[in-house]
Design an enzyme around this catalytic site. Sequence first.
Site, short mmCIF file in Angstrom:
data_model
loop_
_atom_site.label_atom_id
_atom_site.label_comp_id
_atom_site.label_asym_id
_atom_site.label_seq_id
_atom_site.Cartn_x
_atom_site.Cartn_y
_atom_site.Cartn_z
N ASP A 100 8.75 4.69 2.70
CA ASP A 100 10.05 4.67 2.04
C ASP A 100 10.08 5.54 0.79
O ASP A 100 11.12 5.65 0.13
CB ASP A 100 10.49 3.22 1.72
CG ASP A 100 9.57 2.50 0.76
OD1 ASP A 100 8.52 3.06 0.39
OD2 ASP A 100 9.91 1.37 0.37
N SER A 151 3.77 -1.64 0.17
CA SER A 151 4.17 -0.30 -0.21
C SER A 151 2.96 0.54 -0.62
O SER A 151 2.06 0.74 0.18
CB SER A 151 5.21 -0.37 -1.33
OG SER A 151 5.76 0.89 -1.60
N ASP A 199 4.40 2.60 3.77
CA ASP A 199 5.51 2.09 4.57
C ASP A 199 6.65 3.09 4.68
O ASP A 199 7.74 2.76 5.12
CB ASP A 199 6.02 0.74 4.04
CG ASP A 199 6.63 0.83 2.66
OD1 ASP A 199 6.16 1.66 1.85
OD2 ASP A 199 7.58 0.07 2.37
N ASP A 249 4.48 7.28 1.41
CA ASP A 249 3.60 6.17 1.12
C ASP A 249 3.39 5.33 2.38
O ASP A 249 3.97 5.61 3.43
CB ASP A 249 4.15 5.34 -0.04
CG ASP A 249 5.46 4.64 0.27
OD1 ASP A 249 6.15 5.06 1.21
OD2 ASP A 249 5.81 3.68 -0.44
#
Length: 604
Positions: A324, A168, A322, A320
């Site tokens: 999400d 993340s 990834d 961010d």
Amino acid sequence: MNATDALAAAKQASSDGKLSETAVENIQCWLTEDRYAQYRDQVAAEIAEEKWQALDDAFWTIIPFGTGGRRGRMYPIGSNAINDRTIGESAQGLADYVVEYHKGQKDLSCVIAYDTRHKSRHFAELCAGIMVAAGFKVYFLDDYRATPQLSYAVRYKNCDCGIMVTASHNPPSDNAVKVYWSSGAQVLPPHDKAIIDGVMSCEEIRVAPFDQALAEGKVEIITKEIDEAFLKVTAEQAFKGSRDVRILYTPLHGVGAEAVMPLLAADGFSEVEVYGPHEEKSGDFPNVPGHVSNPENKAVFEAPIEHAKANGFDLILATDPDCDRLGVAAPKTLDASGEWGTFNGNQIGALLADYILGKRKEAGTLSADHYVVKTLVTTELIRSLCDSYGVQCISDLLVGFKYIAEAMDANGPDKFVFGTEESHGYLVGQYCRDKDGAVACMLLSELAAELKQRGVSMHDHLAELYRTHGLHQEYLINLVMEGSEGMAAMQRLMKAFRETPPKSMAGIPVTRVRDYLNSVATDTASGEQSPLDGPVGNLIIMDLAEEGNYVAARPSGTEPKIKLYVFTKLGADESQDLDAAAAKLGQRLEALESDMRTFAKENS
């Protein structure tokens, strides 16, 4: 140095105070047990070189499953590091548990995806090989893709589980696996504990060669199929309205452009630019401050804001690595060349909640049975908004979007309107069970265009919500506590919050302590305890004498830190002069932060 001599040296280092006892225990396992045989020489070599601090960091504990899976710093060896062994154990533990859970079932399947971090592709192929060796069909996203796409793919392909390789918004040194159940949500009790048991007892990691599995059809590439299906289902979450807004988007060196840009185009936004210095897909995150691609951090917006001011953009969106989580910046007025400001996760959640509820009300698709979901540490402004629209607010949840996903399924996804958490996570619709930065980008862009058409800045719109519902201000304090000493300090601090909490903070008495780990609420004046209904987890909330003002503490499930949440509020009557109200709450927040930091320093 052989294993015997290496172990003796490690024990001596512990006696000399250079290694923790738990590190020696785990090092002994890696030096003597057959399952770690391939790493034995490497461990011995580092002991010979007396890399005590690195060894202690890598071995002082066994890296746990937290709120988002198994996450940590990459290091070639160690029980507390992300490496082939710990990633392999994670995938093997998952595979073994799913096989056991579906005993006798054939045609088990798993989706695997990965982001731009170092070794993400390597770890994804390793996980794929392990799942194939366990008898699974693996559907593989063969390029950098977003976490919500993985969640969606698990549901779309009717898989038994999924694995997302990402850390993340953590620093470049880190990586992780997020493990998903057949629902498309990250694993929940009792599955998480059972998987952990499988990980901890994992002896042999069985791996099928990735290229061979791909050639034999046991690994199937589904990137294009998921891209098309995900774009279709996320575009269906759009609302009608103006699209006249200029958007600057930054993926912060992550995967977001592949999800966000097609979606904004499909929704009719034609003036969207990817911010060039952040466009490169790189696990080093080279052009963001501190090399940490976290949209919660105001500093990541500094350079994009200068570009936006100079080029007439109305809005900046950041996801961010990834994709999400969503971060947002906008001009304070309608003059894009003037002062800009960012929004925190609670403010974005409130803006989106009001927009979505308002659009649903206009369309006649809201009822008293519809509901919004938030966590215990997400702003209560969300509840006030729900009350004003006549919908339910489900909020008795621990931190972690998997609990929002659980609430969706428990309460019926057909009546789900919106899910939000303070750490910049948002979701609408039923298509996945994790937060989605792409769909949040689309909806926030729609709101920005609508406000521009009305001649109102986003900051002024938020101010109006505050005047209507009362000013809510929140603040997050991150106390980083790394290594074995940090873990001990965290445990001492949480114990102090439970047993000897502050009597007052910012001059306001603490009236009640809610201990969600022990399911008990304590009246601080009388000392009387009563049962506390709600989830069970390591979270403490301290209520202050002024309603709507409270502080919370919990250890992070993904990083070596304690998170301290501060919540302040004034009523609507006190919030009409917003500058005066903000000044009053600003002073209160500063005092609360100071008192919390002092308490933490004295008790950790």
